[in-house]
Write an enzyme that holds these catalytic residues in place. Structure first.
Site, PDB file in Angstrom:
ATOM      1  N   SER A 113       2.212  -7.499 -29.972  1.00  0.00           N
ATOM      2  CA  SER A 113       1.106  -6.486 -30.091  1.00  0.00           C
ATOM      3  C   SER A 113       0.753  -6.333 -31.525  1.00  0.00           C
ATOM      4  CB  SER A 113       1.592  -5.061 -29.199  1.00  0.00           C
ATOM      5  OG  SER A 113       1.372  -5.184 -27.928  1.00  0.00           O
ATOM      6  N   THR A 114       1.726  -6.785 -32.414  1.00  0.00           N
ATOM      7  CA  THR A 114       0.858  -6.935 -33.720  1.00  0.00           C
ATOM      8  C   THR A 114      -0.407  -7.581 -33.783  1.00  0.00           C
ATOM      9  OG1 THR A 114       2.609  -8.367 -34.520  1.00  0.00           O
ATOM     10  CG2 THR A 114       3.410  -6.268 -34.862  1.00  0.00           C
TER      11      THR A 114
END
Length: 637
Positions: free
Chosen positions: A325-326
């Protein structure tokens, strides 16, 4: 039988001819001798003079110490120490085979190792000492000196030489690197002379030319047995340049301390977001560079190379992992800058959404309801990023992700950096000969699919977002001293990423909410510090693959945990990334970042440095994966 009688005149003529032949023969012989003497005295003068001189003179090389490495506060990171080499002078050897056998027995070392060294350096001048036992112990030196007389080891000498010393042991090992004897390919290309000690990894290799000093020499008189009986003169060696790194010892120690306290392997890169200076660079597990300083034995080197934990692998710059998700930050930048979304645009999340006939699940089974961009980043809503990623498309995602530093080399001044990958339609066509399918973009939008990044490139991305759009090249050298005083080393040129103020402000607010609101990064929260960050959970293998492999493999299949961060939110001074392998969730990487940030501000304000709290129970880590190969972050957090 009738005898022929020649007239007197004919007889005289014959005798005269024979005398002339003899005379010319003598003349020719003397001419050859004269030419030989001329050749020896004129043409071969230098060569034969040196040979004659070497019968009683020797020029011994004095190895120069390498330059000392300091951290940004002038604390010594790498220095030199004296050691002893035991060498053989083949020219003085009456029986080299006997010398090798006796030396191996006296010093208690492997006889074959001595023979291998002599064979590898057989083309060097015979009068030159060949080190066969490096960094000899006091016991070995004493034993050799006791046998160094004319009847036993007259061809063996003990030499004092400077040797690298790494007082931090394993701390910052991948950053600093190690030294060793020049490899055959380095000698073949002229990059180093045979037997030279050169940098083989890390800073030692990147700045080998700078750190290498100038060898000196000592001219001595020797007797017929090769014993030194006098000194004619000496030119002292010149130490290599001293180098001040950008590294902060306290931050480096804090990061590694936290990793070890939690029991994780992985990587961390901490930057000054306003300059690109690397404040800490961690890769664990590591190794002790001191093992290489005086020549590592074959068994130990083989053990390091075959260790499944891969301690020689620099995860910070070489490891390729799914970002999880970064990566949503790059997708958010693409959507905002391309005008395809606004910060206030809302998307309804009911626990997932269907795209192209397939249902893509969100990380929250019941869904997040209506969320705007800030809330979607705060809660790491997959459905939101499926939606806007699909609208932005893979090529615009590629454009902005690479602009932020992902999928390209960061350019850090360490050898062996990997490039990473952010896919595009052109990439797939060129590499696979296939067209890009729109459904593939859905997975890429949350850091899954074919996206692969290095920790150093993730640190570059978050630092660029933190400072408002200037992509600095991470670099490790701050200044150097060539003997005339310290001189600052200019930073590599930066690249301006055209981020609008509204984009920067939106991301800063959202990332602050991740840590200080209802987000997944609350374990990085520090009162009064306005820490901003984003978690990511990157699978080592897909959920379906994990189920199929359950009970059939010893490989650790738990997901990796990412946490990117900067602080303070409005005027960032520190930024970076933590990758905790098999930590299962990005929130488990956040405490490492928190400890580094707390150490930074404590040091800045002159307060005692914090100690990392010992966790109640550390996770069990299975040694192995040094290079992520999974499909991304199914949980999206």
């Amino acid at each position: 039988m009738q005898q022929t009688v020649f007239p007197a005149s004919e007889t005289r003529r014959r005798i005269t001819a024979r005398l002339l032949v003899v005379q010319y023969g003598f003349v020719a012989a003397f001419a050859v001798l004269a030419l030989s003497f001329w050749y020896l005295q004129v043409i071969g003068y230098t060569t034969y003079y040196e040979l004659a001189e070497n019968n009683h003179r020797r020029t011994l090389a004095l190895r120069a110490p390498r330059g000392i490495l300091f951290d940004r506060a002038n604390r010594v990171l790498v220095e030199n120490r004296d050691s002893f080499n035991i060498s053989i002078i083949r020219e003085h050897s009456r029986d080299l085979d006997h010398t090798v056998r006796l030396l191996a027995a006296v010093a208690r070392v492997d006889e074959q190792g001595i023979r291998d060294t002599l064979r590898r350096r057989r083309n060097e001048p015979r009068f030159k000492p060949i080190p066969v036992i490096e960094d000899a112990t006091p016991a070995q030196v004493a034993a050799v000196m006791a046998h160094r007389h004319d009847t036993e080891l007259p061809d063996v000498v003990v030499e004092r030489v400077p040797t690298r010393r790494y007082p931090l042991d394993e701390l910052a090992a991948h950053l600093l690197g190690y030294v060793g004897e020049a490899r055959d390919e380095e000698v073949a290309t002229g990059a180093a002379r045979l037997g030279a000690i050169v940098g083989q990894a890390g800073i030692e290799r990147s700045y080998n030319v700078l750190l290498t000093g100038t060898d000196g020499e000592r001219r001595v008189i020797v007797n017929s047995l090769g014993r030194e009986i006098g000194t004619l003169g000496e030119i002292p060696p010149a130490e290599g340049h001293r180098v001040r790194l950008t590294i902060d010892y306290d931050l480096q120690h804090a990061a590694e301390e936290a990793f070890r306290a939690l029991g994780y392997t992985g990587a961390a890169v901490v930057l000054d977001p306003n300059s690109g200076e690397v404040l800490a660079l961690v890769s664990l597990p590591a190794y002790d560079p001191n093992a290489f300083a005086a020549g590592i034995d074959r068994a130990s080197f083989q053990a390091l190379n075959t260790d499944p934990a891969r301690p020689l692998f620099n995860r910070a710059i070489q490891g390729l992992y799914s970002p999880g998700s970064t990566f949503k930050l790059a997708v958010a930048v693409a959507a905002l800058e391309e005008g395809l979304a606004t910060p206030d645009r809302k998307v309804f999340c009911a626990g997932g959404a269907e795209f192209y006939g397939r249902f893509f699940q969100c990380n929250l089974k019941g869904g997040h309801g209506w969320v705007d961009m800030r809330e979607a980043i705060e809660k790491s809503c997959n459905t939101y990023f499926y939606t806007i990623g699909n609208e932005v498309g893979i090529d615009r995602i590629h454009k902005w992700a690479t602009a932020l530093g992902l999928g390209v080399r960061a350019g850090i001044d360490l050898p062996g950096e990997s490039e990473g990958l952010v896919p595009s339609t052109a990439w797939k066509k060129e590499k696979l000969g296939e067209r890009w399918y729109a459904g593939e973009t859905i997975s890429v939008a949350i850091g899954q699919g074919q996206v692969r990044v290095t920790p150093v490139s993730m640190a570059t991305m978050i630092a660029t977002i933190a400072n408002g759009g200037t992509r600095h090249v991470p670099h490790l050298v701050k200044a150097e001293d060539d003997g005339t005083g310290w001189h600052d080393r200019p930073a590599p040129p930066a690249v301006r990423v055209p981020l609008r103020p509204e984009t920067v402000e939106t991301l800063h607010q959202a990332l602050w909410m991740v840590v200080n609101g209802a987000g997944t990064g609350v374990r990085a929260r520090i009162a009064g510090r306005d820490v901003a960050g984003k978690t990511g959970t990157a699978q080592v293998i897909s959920i379906e693959g994990a189920k199929a492999a359950a009970g059939k493999t010893t490989r650790d299949l738990r997901a990796h945990g990412w946490f990117v961060f900067f602080a303070p939110r409005d005027h960032p001074e520190i930024a970076g990334v933590v990758l905790a392998e098999h930590a299962e969730h990005g929130s488990n990487a956040a405490p490492i970042a928190r400890h580094v940030i707390e150490t930074y501000f404590a040091q800045k304000e002159g307060r005692p440095l914090p100690a990392f709290p010992v966790p109640a129970a550390s996770p069990v880590i299975v040694a192995g994966a040094g290079q992520g190969s999974g499909s991304g972050d199914r949980s999206g957090r």
